[in-house]
Design a protein around this motif. Structure first.
Motif, PDB file in Angstrom:
ATOM      1  N   ASP A 121      52.535  41.982  69.949  1.00 55.50           N
ATOM      2  CA  ASP A 121      51.456  41.006  70.126  1.00 55.50           C
ATOM      3  C   ASP A 121      51.378  40.066  68.925  1.00 55.50           C
ATOM      4  O   ASP A 121      51.186  38.850  69.087  1.00 55.50           O
ATOM      5  CB  ASP A 121      50.107  41.719  70.317  1.00 55.50           C
ATOM      6  N   ALA A 169      54.221  37.619  69.107  1.00 50.72           N
ATOM      7  CA  ALA A 169      53.963  36.612  70.144  1.00 50.72           C
ATOM      8  C   ALA A 169      52.910  35.618  69.665  1.00 50.72           C
ATOM      9  O   ALA A 169      53.045  34.403  69.848  1.00 50.72           O
ATOM     10  CB  ALA A 169      53.514  37.295  71.436  1.00 50.72           C
ATOM     11  N   ARG A 170      51.870  36.135  69.030  1.00 56.00           N
ATOM     12  CA  ARG A 170      50.796  35.267  68.509  1.00 56.00           C
ATOM     13  C   ARG A 170      51.339  34.352  67.422  1.00 56.00           C
ATOM     14  O   ARG A 170      51.013  33.168  67.376  1.00 56.00           O
ATOM     15  CB  ARG A 170      49.660  36.147  67.964  1.00 56.00           C
ATOM     16  N   GLU A 171      52.173  34.922  66.549  1.00 60.12           N
ATOM     17  CA  GLU A 171      52.783  34.120  65.475  1.00 60.12           C
ATOM     18  C   GLU A 171      53.625  32.998  66.070  1.00 60.12           C
ATOM     19  O   GLU A 171      53.586  31.858  65.608  1.00 60.12           O
ATOM     20  CB  GLU A 171      53.639  35.037  64.583  1.00 60.12           C
ATOM     21  N   ARG A 172      54.407  33.316  67.109  1.00 61.36           N
ATOM     22  CA  ARG A 172      55.244  32.308  67.760  1.00 61.36           C
ATOM     23  C   ARG A 172      54.375  31.212  68.382  1.00 61.36           C
ATOM     24  O   ARG A 172      54.657  30.022  68.236  1.00 61.36           O
ATOM     25  CB  ARG A 172      56.134  32.968  68.818  1.00 61.36           C
ATOM     26  N   GLU A 173      53.279  31.620  69.038  1.00 66.83           N
ATOM     27  CA  GLU A 173      52.361  30.639  69.638  1.00 66.83           C
ATOM     28  C   GLU A 173      51.749  29.739  68.565  1.00 66.83           C
ATOM     29  O   GLU A 173      51.685  28.511  68.730  1.00 66.83           O
ATOM     30  CB  GLU A 173      51.234  31.351  70.396  1.00 66.83           C
ATOM     31  N   ILE A 174      51.310  30.359  67.467  1.00 66.73           N
ATOM     32  CA  ILE A 174      50.691  29.577  66.382  1.00 66.73           C
ATOM     33  C   ILE A 174      51.716  28.624  65.771  1.00 66.73           C
ATOM     34  O   ILE A 174      51.418  27.449  65.530  1.00 66.73           O
ATOM     35  CB  ILE A 174      50.097  30.527  65.307  1.00 66.73           C
ATOM     36  N   LEU A 217      54.495  27.423  67.170  1.00 70.97           N
ATOM     37  CA  LEU A 217      54.793  26.343  68.113  1.00 70.97           C
ATOM     38  C   LEU A 217      53.634  25.354  68.196  1.00 70.97           C
ATOM     39  O   LEU A 217      53.847  24.136  68.244  1.00 70.97           O
ATOM     40  CB  LEU A 217      55.127  26.913  69.493  1.00 70.97           C
ATOM     41  N   GLY A 218      52.399  25.885  68.188  1.00 66.88           N
ATOM     42  CA  GLY A 218      51.220  25.017  68.195  1.00 66.88           C
ATOM     43  C   GLY A 218      51.163  24.159  66.947  1.00 66.88           C
ATOM     44  O   GLY A 218      50.845  22.956  67.014  1.00 66.88           O
ATOM     45  N   ASP A 229      53.789  21.490  67.233  1.00 73.81           N
ATOM     46  CA  ASP A 229      53.328  20.438  68.156  1.00 73.81           C
ATOM     47  C   ASP A 229      52.284  19.547  67.488  1.00 73.81           C
ATOM     48  O   ASP A 229      52.327  18.312  67.600  1.00 73.81           O
ATOM     49  CB  ASP A 229      52.752  21.044  69.442  1.00 73.81           C
TER      50      ASP A 229
END
Length: 154
Positions: free
Chosen positions: A103, A106-111, A113-114, A117
């Motif tokens: 988790d 995954a959260r690190e990847r989302e952050i 990528l965010g 962006d």
């Protein structure tokens, strides 16, 4: 006195008795035999009691040993169950830790990528603003250079 000793005395009495001539019969003292028999009657109950006591003690010792063995087996099984339970808790903790790590990744990847962006949007906005600023600077320089006639003032 021991019954076996008394039996040996009785055997000696018969063995050492005087023979009746021309027969296999022997002559023994009746009182001596009765005396030995009385001693045997007195001794046998004590020896039987002692033998019964020994048998009873043996049975009690065996029962105690069996209870102790059962207790040890139960303790071993309880310890085994505890270790299995602890192992299961450890496995569950390891699974939970793996899930937390997954988790977090995954959260690190989302952050990440965010953030990328967001940075791209900011850089794009900056690029647009810089292009406008550069165009304004170029127009200002062109005016200074005289390429662009000033507007008439009325």
């Amino acid at each position: 006195m021991d019954v076996l000793v008394l039996i040996d005395k009785l055997d000696d009495l018969v063995h050492n008795a005087k023979r009746i001539p021309l027969t296999e019969d022997v002559r023994v003292d009746k009182e001596e035999i009765y005396d030995i028999l009385d001693q045997m009657r007195a001794t046998i109950p004590d020896e039987i009691k002692q033998a019964r006591w020994i048998v009873k003690e043996r049975q009690e010792m065996l029962a105690e040993a069996k209870r102790e063995a059962e207790r040890i087996v139960k303790e071993a099984r309880d310890k085994q169950d505890q270790l299995i339970s602890e192992q299961e808790v450890t496995r569950q903790a390891e699974r939970a830790a793996e899930e937390i790590i997954e988790d977090a990744r995954a959260r690190e990847r989302e952050i990440r990528l965010g953030a990328e962006d967001y940075a791209d949007e900011i850089l794009n906005t900056l690029e647009v603003n810089l292009s406008k600023f550069i165009a304004a600077v170029q127009r200002g320089r062109e005016r200074l250079a005289g390429k662009d006639e000033p507007a008439e003032v009325a």
